[in-house]
Design a protein around this motif. Structure first.
Motif, PDB file in Angstrom:
ATOM      1  N   MET A  71      39.249  41.256  28.947  1.00 22.75           N
ATOM      2  CA  MET A  71      40.438  42.514  27.771  1.00 22.75           C
ATOM      3  C   MET A  71      40.990  42.970  29.068  1.00 22.75           C
ATOM      4  O   MET A  71      42.099  43.451  28.600  1.00 22.75           O
ATOM      5  CB  MET A  71      39.487  42.535  27.035  1.00 22.75           C
ATOM      6  CG  MET A  71      39.745  43.713  25.929  1.00 22.75           C
ATOM      7  SD  MET A  71      41.097  42.817  24.955  1.00 22.75           S
ATOM      8  CE  MET A  71      41.121  43.768  23.480  1.00 22.75           C
ATOM      9  N   GLY A  72      39.726  43.627  30.256  1.00 24.58           N
ATOM     10  CA  GLY A  72      40.249  45.120  30.957  1.00 24.58           C
ATOM     11  C   GLY A  72      42.001  44.357  31.016  1.00 24.58           C
ATOM     12  O   GLY A  72      42.098  45.320  31.911  1.00 24.58           O
ATOM     13  N   LEU A  73      41.307  42.999  31.789  1.00 22.86           N
ATOM     14  CA  LEU A  73      42.833  42.804  32.234  1.00 22.86           C
ATOM     15  C   LEU A  73      44.326  42.290  31.402  1.00 22.86           C
ATOM     16  O   LEU A  73      45.019  42.766  32.250  1.00 22.86           O
ATOM     17  CB  LEU A  73      42.451  41.603  33.099  1.00 22.86           C
ATOM     18  CG  LEU A  73      41.122  41.736  34.544  1.00 22.86           C
ATOM     19  CD1 LEU A  73      41.012  39.647  34.954  1.00 22.86           C
ATOM     20  CD2 LEU A  73      42.038  41.838  35.995  1.00 22.86           C
ATOM     21  N   MET A  74      43.407  42.003  30.545  1.00 29.87           N
ATOM     22  CA  MET A  74      45.066  42.086  29.775  1.00 29.87           C
ATOM     23  C   MET A  74      45.524  43.436  29.479  1.00 29.87           C
ATOM     24  O   MET A  74      46.086  43.343  29.223  1.00 29.87           O
ATOM     25  CB  MET A  74      44.591  40.919  28.579  1.00 29.87           C
ATOM     26  CG  MET A  74      45.429  40.870  27.381  1.00 29.87           C
ATOM     27  SD  MET A  74      45.647  40.978  25.704  1.00 29.87           S
ATOM     28  CE  MET A  74      44.728  42.428  25.462  1.00 29.87           C
ATOM     29  N   LEU A  75      44.601  44.146  28.996  1.00 30.90           N
ATOM     30  CA  LEU A  75      44.544  45.405  28.859  1.00 30.90           C
ATOM     31  C   LEU A  75      45.170  46.204  29.523  1.00 30.90           C
ATOM     32  O   LEU A  75      46.845  47.057  29.343  1.00 30.90           O
ATOM     33  CB  LEU A  75      43.510  46.717  28.407  1.00 30.90           C
ATOM     34  CG  LEU A  75      43.509  47.391  27.846  1.00 30.90           C
ATOM     35  CD1 LEU A  75      44.569  47.363  26.722  1.00 30.90           C
ATOM     36  CD2 LEU A  75      42.627  48.874  27.511  1.00 30.90           C
ATOM     37  N   TYR A  76      44.936  46.428  31.097  1.00 25.62           N
ATOM     38  CA  TYR A  76      45.954  47.001  31.936  1.00 25.62           C
ATOM     39  C   TYR A  76      47.410  46.253  31.917  1.00 25.62           C
ATOM     40  O   TYR A  76      48.390  47.319  32.609  1.00 25.62           O
ATOM     41  CB  TYR A  76      45.128  46.719  33.190  1.00 25.62           C
ATOM     42  CG  TYR A  76      43.935  48.181  33.620  1.00 25.62           C
ATOM     43  CD1 TYR A  76      44.112  49.131  33.164  1.00 25.62           C
ATOM     44  CD2 TYR A  76      42.672  47.543  33.858  1.00 25.62           C
ATOM     45  CE1 TYR A  76      43.139  50.142  33.276  1.00 25.62           C
ATOM     46  CE2 TYR A  76      41.576  48.357  33.890  1.00 25.62           C
ATOM     47  CZ  TYR A  76      41.953  49.690  33.041  1.00 25.62           C
ATOM     48  OH  TYR A  76      40.727  50.677  33.714  1.00 25.62           O
TER      49      TYR A  76
END
Length: 145
Positions: A71-76
């Protein structure tokens, strides 16, 4: 939002806002009032987008911890894409200086990420569950010989 999370968010918002003030002053000197306005708008967009991202990641970490990294990678990635879209949409605006806007977006995004990394490194995050220290010790059920 817990107090540690709010403190971490504060440690990222303050340097970003300070960088935005510096960018507004520099843009105001270089490009006039429209440059300063572009820098202020750019700073507000970065603080808004990145702040929403932090809140989303915190909620994901609480409810679905196994998806936190993805989720962090997708969000950034989504945030950077949205920032590029903002630059593309406002490249021909007459409301403010688009160059000051774009430069401020880039600069404040870099400051946000650096401040977030620093806040994470300075945070006192437990890596051992403190409740397990007071838990009962397992009983030996096997033979002791």
């Amino acid at each position: 939002m817990r107090s540690e999370e709010a403190r971490s968010l504060l440690h990222t918002v303050v340097p970003t806002a300070a960088a935005g003030v510096i960018a507004a002053v520099v843009s105001g000197v270089v490009a006039g009032g429209k440059g300063a306005l572009g820098a202020v708008v750019g700073t507000l967009i970065v603080i808004l987008f990145m702040g929403i991202g932090v809140v989303v990641l915190q909620r994901t970490a609480k409810s679905l911890p196994q998806l936190f990294q993805a989720m962090g990678l997708m969000l950034y990635t989504a945030q950077l894409l949205l920032l590029f879209i903002f630059v593309a949409v406002f490249q021909d605006t007459t409301l403010f200086n688009p160059r000051a806007f774009a430069a401020t977006l880039v600069a404040t995004t870099v400051v946000w990420m650096a401040a977030q990394a620093r806040a994470h490194m300075k945070a006192k995050i437990f890596y051992v569950d403190p409740d397990s220290a007071k838990g009962d010790k397992p009983e030996n059920t096997g033979s002791s010989s």
